[in-house]
Design a protein around this motif. Sequence first.
Motif: not given
Length: 487
Positions: A181-206
Amino acid sequence: MALSTLVATFLCTIVLPILLFLVAVKLWEVYMIRGRDPTCRSPLPPGSMGLPFIGETLQLILQRRKFLRMKRQKYGCIYRTHLFGNPTVRVMGADNVRQILLGEHKLVAVQWPASVRTILGSDTLSNVHGTQHKNKKKAIMRAFSRDALEHYIPVIQEEVRSAVKEWLESDSCVLVYPEMKRLMFRIAMRILLGFDPDQIKTDEHELVEAFEEMIKNLFSLPIDVPFSGLYRGLKARNFIHSKIEENIKKKILDSDQEKKHRDALQQLMDSSRKNGEPFSMQAIKESATELLFGGHETTASTATSLVMFLGLNPDVVRKLRQELKEKGVDLQGQSLNIEVLEQLKYTGCVIKETLRINPPVPGGFRVALKTFELNGYQIPKGWNVIYSICDTHDVADVFPNKEEFQPERFMAKPSENSSRFSYIPFGGGSRMCVGKEFAKVLLKIFLVELTLQSDWTLLNGPPTMKTGPTVYPVDNLPTKFSHYSRN
């Protein structure tokens, strides 16, 4: 005198309430059955309507697969029940499902339970109709075009390789389902919504926690009071919306956006402008949340099932590696692309077989637009209709030895007598999953990276699977990963 008082007390406190309860259940059943259309001669499907008002919703939520299996064994491929506040007909089997899926806009229309509509929103692709649905679908499909998928491959590879590396470095066991779920969430955030990797790291847990809470309460009784499932789901949804809104505002202010690849969220924003629609922040947030749900929850479920089935079938892993070797796919510089992935036929069959046994989404919801007949039974106007994906796969005659994991069954061409609705992991008709090709590409890359880098052992053996709302192992699939030795 004391004995008669005791008997009277017993009758009043125990027997009478039970009798009243049974009478109420019977009256409820009679009241619901009166909902049949008197102009149609066909009978209602067999079944029961459960308890007054709540029907059989609690049994479904608590028992899931056990409840559905019991119903199928008792009533067959079409039966009536009462779920999520509505009289419902549950349908399975290729011919029955075919009529439902091809009857969109004529016999039925999509209508998810009230809790789903409330949490995900009314402007999502799964809830809109007509021209609005056509325009949204067209916009999202551009984000899943062949060119777009090619652009996504390096990002998917990067994320999967990083995750597998972490699992290999872990001294303890890995709980596969939460990790997926963590892995696929990061992929979806980057590819589908265009989030930056650093931004995902900051907000990922919450964000992951919020999504867990939202999804857990997606199918709940439609009662919005403090501490209810719907209340908790909405609270989590609002947090997700706040983070997505920050990203949307960033996209609007980004003057260089025109030079960048257009992710699915950007495509929706562009489509709204092209169609002359007023910009609606709420509509875009709802669509983005739906994309995240569809883009990571289902793939996490299937990726977990892949690890499970391959862990139980080492001969399939050997065949996968043999195919990769024959196609020249390795970790020493081989760049994956669409053409290479399309050549991995056996790998594709492994994914298909996994989706046959464990389709991540168990079915779909419709509402009858008019009374119609289905295999000798009437489906009254206004009743909900649930078509079952998992049960349709289970009852399909085209899959011999259906309990066994046999990817080879998909290597052969389907027989002329087989219905294309015997196998529907992505649904069918005009509402077929728009992310189908994206999911296939993602899962193939996942299998390539996983099998070339690692061996693994399931520490608890075959797990018990549960649905809520997607399929997952109740023990989270504890697994020990080790480096794959090619010697």
